[in-house]
Design a protein around this motif. Structure first.
Motif, PDB file in Angstrom:
ATOM      1  N   PHE A 157       0.829  -1.206   0.000  1.00  0.00           N
ATOM      2  CA  PHE A 157       0.000   0.000   0.000  1.00  0.00           C
ATOM      3  C   PHE A 157       0.869   1.264   0.000  1.00  0.00           C
ATOM      4  O   PHE A 157       0.623   2.215  -0.752  1.00  0.00           O
ATOM      5  CB  PHE A 157      -0.921   0.001   1.219  1.00  0.00           C
ATOM      6  CG  PHE A 157      -1.512   1.345   1.530  1.00  0.00           C
ATOM      7  CD1 PHE A 157      -2.575   1.848   0.785  1.00  0.00           C
ATOM      8  CD2 PHE A 157      -0.992   2.125   2.554  1.00  0.00           C
ATOM      9  CE1 PHE A 157      -3.116   3.104   1.063  1.00  0.00           C
ATOM     10  CE2 PHE A 157      -1.524   3.378   2.848  1.00  0.00           C
ATOM     11  CZ  PHE A 157      -2.584   3.863   2.092  1.00  0.00           C
ATOM     12  N   ALA A 158       1.895   1.283   0.866  1.00  0.00           N
ATOM     13  CA  ALA A 158       2.744   2.467   0.989  1.00  0.00           C
ATOM     14  C   ALA A 158       3.498   2.742  -0.299  1.00  0.00           C
ATOM     15  O   ALA A 158       3.636   3.908  -0.708  1.00  0.00           O
ATOM     16  CB  ALA A 158       3.721   2.284   2.152  1.00  0.00           C
TER      17      ALA A 158
ATOM     18  N   ALA B 155       1.035   4.141  -2.793  1.00  0.00           N
ATOM     19  CA  ALA B 155       0.696   5.514  -2.417  1.00  0.00           C
ATOM     20  C   ALA B 155       1.855   6.466  -2.719  1.00  0.00           C
ATOM     21  O   ALA B 155       1.643   7.588  -3.214  1.00  0.00           O
ATOM     22  CB  ALA B 155       0.335   5.581  -0.932  1.00  0.00           C
TER      23      ALA B 155
ATOM     24  N   PHE C 251       1.925   7.112  -6.363  1.00  0.00           N
ATOM     25  CA  PHE C 251       0.853   8.042  -6.740  1.00  0.00           C
ATOM     26  C   PHE C 251       1.257   9.486  -6.435  1.00  0.00           C
ATOM     27  O   PHE C 251       1.011  10.394  -7.231  1.00  0.00           O
ATOM     28  CB  PHE C 251      -0.429   7.679  -5.992  1.00  0.00           C
ATOM     29  CG  PHE C 251      -1.572   8.623  -6.261  1.00  0.00           C
ATOM     30  CD1 PHE C 251      -2.310   8.522  -7.429  1.00  0.00           C
ATOM     31  CD2 PHE C 251      -1.897   9.620  -5.347  1.00  0.00           C
ATOM     32  CE1 PHE C 251      -3.367   9.400  -7.689  1.00  0.00           C
ATOM     33  CE2 PHE C 251      -2.941  10.506  -5.579  1.00  0.00           C
ATOM     34  CZ  PHE C 251      -3.681  10.391  -6.771  1.00  0.00           C
TER      35      PHE C 251
ATOM     36  N   LEU D 234       5.047   7.518   4.947  1.00  0.00           N
ATOM     37  CA  LEU D 234       4.844   6.211   4.319  1.00  0.00           C
ATOM     38  C   LEU D 234       6.071   5.320   4.505  1.00  0.00           C
ATOM     39  O   LEU D 234       5.948   4.146   4.871  1.00  0.00           O
ATOM     40  CB  LEU D 234       4.552   6.394   2.826  1.00  0.00           C
ATOM     41  CG  LEU D 234       3.199   7.021   2.467  1.00  0.00           C
ATOM     42  CD1 LEU D 234       3.130   7.329   0.982  1.00  0.00           C
ATOM     43  CD2 LEU D 234       2.052   6.097   2.871  1.00  0.00           C
TER      44      LEU D 234
END
Length: 388
Positions: free
Chosen positions: A13-14, A17, A20, A261
């Protein structure tokens, strides 16, 4: 491996992210890959810096009741990732720049250079507080004349003698902070002294609170913190460890989202390693791993205190802690091979009945039988302090 499932999921996920964020800022795939790579580097750095944190967490967590253990692994995770990696730096900016927290948050998100300048400008105070707290954590472990096993007896033996002096860890830490304060002058010296003494006071208050609300005596008479006191102690300890990571992250990036993150990845893996140590019972299996962790904590605390004058690269700090833990692990394995009888479950040991009664010197070869020995029997089957 199942203990690391959540950490691996958060890592994915990190990285997504971070990618992104990189793509939204640059509009390029290369920007996305660069941000994801930096988040991974930060995660590895934080994990390497916090290996000793995982061991110390496990020494406390193994004695916590199930409710507070679960709270530490859930609430504590939110505090570690969002509280220390996002809110804490923003509060530093708010306090240092004399602005409201929402203005500090705006600076952190929109003006990365000013944000980095303000946070790193508070380095002296952060180092004083975190370094003093970590020094107390380490010295309190070694200034103990009731420890049964020593790793480096020629060091730990003399240190344990200081336990006879009341408040000896506090006296030693204050003396260290006062001595190192002469490395800086003027306003920075005052800041360092106040921050260091604040670290000592906070440690004392955490210990006092733990004795008040979460302290229970075990069979040896030592206080075991199993509730709110242990939870608070672990959170402040985590905070002290995270100071170094937050400051060191600016050597890689000044993007607060990327820092959160990347360091969050490390925080998750520290929790996973803590759980693995507790569930696997490795602290008992590897006898010198615990003192090795506290040696690493003292080393980190001293590095933080000395950083007011001497800058140590994060890679050196991380490798030093990992090397100390590796040596303690090697010494533990070596000792277990040389003295296997000391680790046999069928030896003489203390047995705890379902009622909570402790039978001293009970034979533990069978799971369902307990054979009390005479009152004159040795409290444990071990010969005393051991060295590798």
């Amino acid at each position: 491996m199942k203990n690391f499932t959540g950490s691996l999921a958060f890592t994915v996920f990190a990285l997504i992210a971070a990618g992104f964020v990189g793509y939204s800022e640059s509009g390029l795939l290369s920007g996305a890959l660069s941000m994801a790579f930096l988040a991974l580097v930060l995660g590895v750095m934080e994990t390497s810096l916090s290996l000793d944190n995982a061991v110390v967490n496990a020494t406390v967590l193994k004695d916590m009741d199930e409710v507070w253990r679960r709270r530490f692994l859930t609430w504590g995770m939110l505090i570690a990732v969002f509280g220390m990696r996002i809110i804490f730096p923003i509060l530093i900016v708010s306090f240092s720049a004399f602005v409201w927290p929402w203005e500090a948050a705006r600076i952190a998100v929109t003006d990365h250079e000013l944000y980095e300048q303000i946070v790193t400008g508070a380095h002296v105070g952060i180092s004083g507080f975190g370094g003093a707290f970590l020094m107390l954590v380490g010295l309190s472990f070694f200034f103990d004349d009731e420890r049964e096993h020593h790793w480096l007896g020629f060091i730990e033996g003399p240190l344990s003698a200081f336990a006879k002096i009341p408040y000896s860890p506090y006296i030693a830490t204050v003396a260290i902070v006062a001595g190192l304060s002469f490395l800086v002058h003027g306003h920075e010296q005052q800041t360092f002294l106040i921050a260091g003494l604040a670290g000592v006071v906070v440690y004392f208050l955490v210990q006092w609170f733990g004795d008040l609300v979460g302290g229970e005596e075990d069979a040896t008479g030592a206080v075991v913190r199993s509730g709110a006191g242990a939870f608070l102690y672990l959170e402040v300890l985590d905070a002290s460890f995270s100071f170094d990571g937050v400051i060191g992250a600016f050597a890689i990036t000044n993007n607060i989202i990327l820092i959160a993150l990347g360091l969050g990845i490390g925080a998750f893996f520290v929790r996973s390693m803590t759980i693995a140590l507790v569930k696997g019972g490795h602290l008992a299996e590897f006898r010198f791993l615990e003192p090795g962790a506290f040696y690493a904590i003292i080393a980190l605390g001293m590095i933080m205190l000395l950083s007011i004058r001497i800058e140590t690269p994060e890679v050196v700090t991380g490798l030093l802690g990992a090397a100390i833990l590796a040596l303690s692990l090697w010494a533990s394995v070596r000792h277990r091979k040389r003295f296997p009888h000391e680790y046999e479950e069928g030896g003489e040991a203390e047995a705890i009945l379902p009622t909570g009664q402790v039978i001293v010197g009970a034979h533990t070869a069978g799971a369902d039988t307990v054979e009390p020995t005479s009152p004159a029997a040795s409290p444990t089957g071990n010969p005393g302090p051991q060295t590798a």
